[in-house]
Write an enzyme that holds these catalytic residues in place. Structure first.
Site, short mmCIF file in Angstrom:
data_model
loop_
_atom_site.label_atom_id
_atom_site.label_comp_id
_atom_site.label_asym_id
_atom_site.label_seq_id
_atom_site.Cartn_x
_atom_site.Cartn_y
_atom_site.Cartn_z
N GLY A 46 0.83 -1.19 0.00
CA GLY A 46 0.00 0.00 0.00
C GLY A 46 0.87 1.24 0.00
N GLN A 51 2.68 9.92 1.90
CA GLN A 51 4.03 9.36 2.05
C GLN A 51 5.00 9.83 0.96
OE1 GLN A 51 2.19 5.24 2.52
NE2 GLN A 51 3.99 5.02 3.81
N CYS A 91 5.45 -0.44 7.65
CA CYS A 91 5.16 0.87 7.06
C CYS A 91 6.38 1.31 6.26
CB CYS A 91 4.84 1.89 8.15
SG CYS A 91 4.44 3.52 7.49
N LEU A 92 6.15 1.70 5.02
CA LEU A 92 7.28 2.12 4.17
C LEU A 92 7.92 3.40 4.71
CD1 LEU A 92 5.74 1.37 0.66
CD2 LEU A 92 7.34 -0.03 1.98
N HIS A 133 -4.77 1.48 7.66
CA HIS A 133 -3.41 2.02 7.79
C HIS A 133 -3.21 3.17 6.79
CE1 HIS A 133 1.12 1.21 8.12
NE2 HIS A 133 1.05 1.99 7.07
N GLU A 134 -3.66 2.95 5.54
CA GLU A 134 -3.46 3.98 4.50
C GLU A 134 -4.35 5.19 4.77
OE1 GLU A 134 -0.95 3.56 2.79
OE2 GLU A 134 -0.73 1.39 3.08
N HIS A 137 -2.75 7.42 7.19
CA HIS A 137 -1.72 8.29 6.60
C HIS A 137 -2.33 9.59 6.09
CE1 HIS A 137 2.07 6.13 6.71
NE2 HIS A 137 1.57 5.05 6.12
O1 K1U Z 1 1.53 2.40 3.91
C1 K1U Z 1 2.58 1.79 3.95
O2 K1U Z 1 3.51 2.23 4.60
C2 K1U Z 1 2.70 0.47 3.23
C3 K1U Z 1 2.62 -0.74 4.15
C4 K1U Z 1 1.17 -1.20 4.22
C5 K1U Z 1 0.76 -2.17 5.26
C6 K1U Z 1 1.44 -3.35 5.50
C7 K1U Z 1 1.00 -4.25 6.47
C8 K1U Z 1 -0.14 -3.98 7.19
C9 K1U Z 1 -0.82 -2.79 6.97
C10 K1U Z 1 -0.37 -1.90 6.01
C11 K1U Z 1 3.53 -1.81 3.56
O3 K1U Z 1 3.36 -2.22 2.46
S1 K1U Z 1 4.83 -2.39 4.55
C12 K1U Z 1 5.60 -3.64 3.52
C13 K1U Z 1 4.81 -4.90 3.43
O4 K1U Z 1 3.89 -5.13 4.18
C14 K1U Z 1 5.17 -5.91 2.39
C15 K1U Z 1 6.24 -5.73 1.56
C16 K1U Z 1 6.54 -6.69 0.59
C17 K1U Z 1 5.77 -7.81 0.48
C18 K1U Z 1 4.70 -8.01 1.32
C19 K1U Z 1 4.39 -7.05 2.27
ZN ZN Z 2 2.51 3.26 6.29
#
Ligand code: K1U
Ligand code: ZN
Length: 167
Positions: A46, A51, A91-92, A133-134, A137
């Site tokens: 996401g 972000q 979270c990225l 979560h998004e 943000h």
């Molecule tokens: O919004 C963001 O920071 C993105 C975040 C979203 C998220 C992940 C998990 C639970 C709720 C919201 C991410 O994408 S973190 C990276 C991640 O989860 C992932 C990366 C590569 C493959 C699979 C998952």
């Molecule tokens: Zn996030």
């Protein structure tokens, strides 16, 4: 293809409240496409416009393994929520940190899609957590805000140290 820089904690721009999109035009669609490129490259499931320092109410998501299920939420609203579920979130904007966060188990979101048409979608599991979560943000909120002050400050210090060492 354009890859955009992702803001990381403790950047105060992550706390800004995003404004609704007035019209889903070609400039918004180009932004959505750049957001998908950035999210897939990260990689993540996401990304909210906040972000990438664009303070418009736009979210992209794709929980598939092969980039086959892109979801666009423009001006998303939660119209229903039910139950509670704790899931591990990343979270990225907080790379390398994963925490258990409790949120609604099932949600219904109403939003505009990439074509500007309104739709509603019910979600559970990881998709429900990701939607919430998004949307946080877009309101300047991070999963850190659900943690104890001690845990939060430890994570912020860790991020500050990582950034000092990367310079
Ligand atoms: O919004 C963001 O920071 C993105 C975040 C979203 C998220 C992940 C998990 C639970 C709720 C919201 C991410 O994408 S973190 C990276 C991640 O989860 C992932 C990366 C590569 C493959 C699979 C998952
Ligand atoms: Zn996030």
């Amino acid at each position: 293809m354009a890859l955009l820089d992702i803001l990381t904690v403790p950047d105060v721009r992550l706390q800004k409240i995003a404004r609704p999109v007035q019209e889903v035009d070609d400039s918004i669609r180009a932004l959505v496409d750049d957001m998908f490129d950035t999210m897939y490259d990260a990689p993540g499931i996401g990304l909210a416009a906040t972000q990438i320092n664009v303070h418009k109410r736009i979210v992209v998501m794709d929980l598939s393994e092969d980039k086959s299920e892109p979801i666009v939420l423009i001006n998303p609203e939660l119209v229903a929520q039910d139950g509670e579920k704790t899931m591990q979130e990343g979270c990225l904007s907080i790379p390398g940190v994963f925490e258990d966060i409790t949120r609604a188990a099932v949600v219904t979101v109403r939003a505009l899609g990439r074509d500007g048409a309104e739709f509603e979608r019910e979600a559970d599991g990881l998709l429900a957590a990701c939607i919430q979560h998004e949307m946080d943000h877009l309101d300047g909120k991070l999963f850190l805000d659900y943690l104890t002050p001690l845990k939060r400050s430890r994570i912020v210090k860790k991020m500050e140290k990582q950034q000092r060492n990367a310079r």
